[in-house]
Scaffold this motif. Sequence first.
Motif, short mmCIF file in Angstrom:
data_model
loop_
_atom_site.label_atom_id
_atom_site.label_comp_id
_atom_site.label_asym_id
_atom_site.label_seq_id
_atom_site.Cartn_x
_atom_site.Cartn_y
_atom_site.Cartn_z
N UNK A 230 1.09 -1.34 -0.14
CA UNK A 230 0.00 -0.08 -0.56
C UNK A 230 1.06 1.52 -0.01
N UNK A 231 2.14 1.52 0.23
CA UNK A 231 2.74 2.71 0.51
C UNK A 231 3.31 3.05 -1.28
N UNK A 232 3.26 1.62 -2.06
CA UNK A 232 3.50 2.40 -3.43
C UNK A 232 2.37 2.98 -3.72
N UNK A 233 0.47 2.99 -3.45
CA UNK A 233 -0.09 3.96 -3.65
C UNK A 233 0.02 5.37 -2.86
N UNK A 234 0.20 4.97 -1.55
CA UNK A 234 0.48 6.35 -1.19
C UNK A 234 1.48 7.53 -2.25
N UNK A 235 2.28 6.73 -2.51
CA UNK A 235 3.63 7.01 -2.84
C UNK A 235 2.94 7.78 -4.10
N UNK A 236 2.71 7.45 -4.74
CA UNK A 236 2.11 7.21 -6.32
C UNK A 236 0.86 9.12 -5.86
N UNK A 242 -2.83 14.42 -5.42
CA UNK A 242 -4.09 14.03 -5.49
C UNK A 242 -4.45 14.34 -3.58
N UNK A 243 -5.86 14.79 -3.86
CA UNK A 243 -6.48 14.83 -2.65
C UNK A 243 -5.88 14.07 -1.35
N UNK A 244 -5.71 14.71 0.09
CA UNK A 244 -4.85 12.93 0.55
C UNK A 244 -5.71 13.16 1.81
N UNK A 245 -6.53 13.51 2.00
CA UNK A 245 -7.91 13.63 3.48
C UNK A 245 -8.27 12.16 2.38
N UNK A 250 -8.41 5.51 1.64
CA UNK A 250 -7.67 4.36 0.41
C UNK A 250 -6.66 4.12 1.23
N UNK A 251 -5.77 4.41 1.75
CA UNK A 251 -4.41 4.10 1.66
C UNK A 251 -4.83 3.15 2.89
#
Length: 296
Positions: A230-236, A242-245, A250-251
């Motif tokens: 999931x860290x790959x998704x977060x970094x992407x 993207x709107x990180x809230x 999702x992460x």
Amino acid sequence: MSNTAHPKILITGATGQVGSKTIDFLRSNKEIDLVAAVRSPEKAALYMAEGIETVTLDFDDERTHLPAFKGIDRVLIITGYTVDMLRQSKALLDNARKAGVQHVVHLGACGRDDTTVAHWAWHQLIERYIEWSGFSYTHLRPETFMQNLLSYGGKKAIEAGVIHAYVDNARLSWVDVEDVAQVAALALTHPELHSGKTYRLGYDAKNFDEIATLMTSIVGKSFRYEPLSPEVFLRAMQHAGAEMAYMNCVYDHWKRYAAGTIPGADDTFDNFPEITGRQPERWADFIEKHKAEFDY
């Protein structure tokens, strides 16, 4: 309410996956007046060319709400993927009530009533606000879209037969977007049958290894699953701005899927034949239907 003989139905998110498919199910229905909500003249052109009425509706511009709802009896509400969905939905529903809209079909998210997955819970808060506002309603809670394996986030989900996902070996519940759209269309055309209902929509539970095996058998090419952290998704998402809230939620839910800590992640249901009169799409049928798109 509409002054015409036919109920007037507004589809928000009309150019998205579920919205456009819902319009496909409704476009030939002569017993309704269909209206597509779009945010720009460019997006309106597609539907205007097909003779479908359009209105401009921007969730963030409340000045567009009441004009868009003029004469509308029923609405399909599909919100965006940001935390602003909460504010946007409240404003939209407040204005829908002022305009006299009667029935609201809301596209929500997965999850049991007691979910603690944040963005799923946000959708359930919107469901409660719809009910509190006094609308007749139908709540739709689709599980994971099968179409996510065709593309996800605007990118191909499978490259050279390799499937990547962030859930380790978790088994998920899946639904075809077209099946969700058919339920939405029926709830809009027959609110007397579907009012007060919450429909969870998920009909085939599989993990990605099982899906890859099915693809190999049906497409006739080799497919395999390679899980990503999931860290790959977060970094992407951070890199994409993207709107990180929302994306942090999702992460977090990818991590919880991978850890097996989401209760009912693979829940499936038997309501589709009763709602539609036919069987839902399952993975083998979906892969066969999209064989050319999966081929490489």
